[in-house]
Design a protein around this motif. Structure first.
Motif: not given
Length: 128
Positions: A1-20
């Motif tokens: 069974q295929v499973q794909l769950v994305e996490t890590g999004g959010g509200l960030v300011q320009p210039g910041e970093s994020l990892t999904l």
């Protein structure tokens, strides 16, 4: 069974970093390459990057190659998308998709509708 769950999004300011993160399972990784796609508000889905988790080979869109990095943690069955120096135009939904190994010899990010399965997406909003 295929499973794909994305996490890590959010509200960030320009210039910041994020990892999904896209969490999946061994079944999915055995049968599919995984890719990341961005859908900006009111626009279509665009390929960002993909990875063959068997050998680590990646593809990344030219427009983001200086700021986006895809990687994998095989022990966790997770593929990551690290985004640095975030810009307002990075705002949107980020989807993880599965591209079948049975139909393609390597991962690719276009066209998006070659991907068979999708996660629910994670929202990234870049705003000051």
């Amino acid at each position: 069974q295929v499973q794909l769950v994305e996490t890590g999004g959010g509200l960030v300011q320009p210039g910041e970093s994020l990892t999904l993160a896209c969490t999946t399972n061994a079944f999915t990784l055995n049968k599919y390459y995984l890719g990341w796609f961005h859908q900006a508000p009111g626009k279509g889905r665009e390929g960002v990057s993909c990875i063959d988790t068997n050998n680590g080979r990646t593809v990344i869109a030219e427009s983001v190659k200086d700021r986006f990095t895809i990687s994998r943690d095989s022990a966790k069955n997770t593929v990551y998308l690290a985004i640095s120096t975030l810009k307002p135009e990075d705002t949107g939904l980020y989807f993880c998709g599965a591209l079948p190994r049975s139909r393609f010899g390597a991962c690719k990010i276009n066209p998006w509708n070659d991907y068979d399965w999708w996660g629910q997406g994670t929202q990234v909003t870049v705003s000051s």
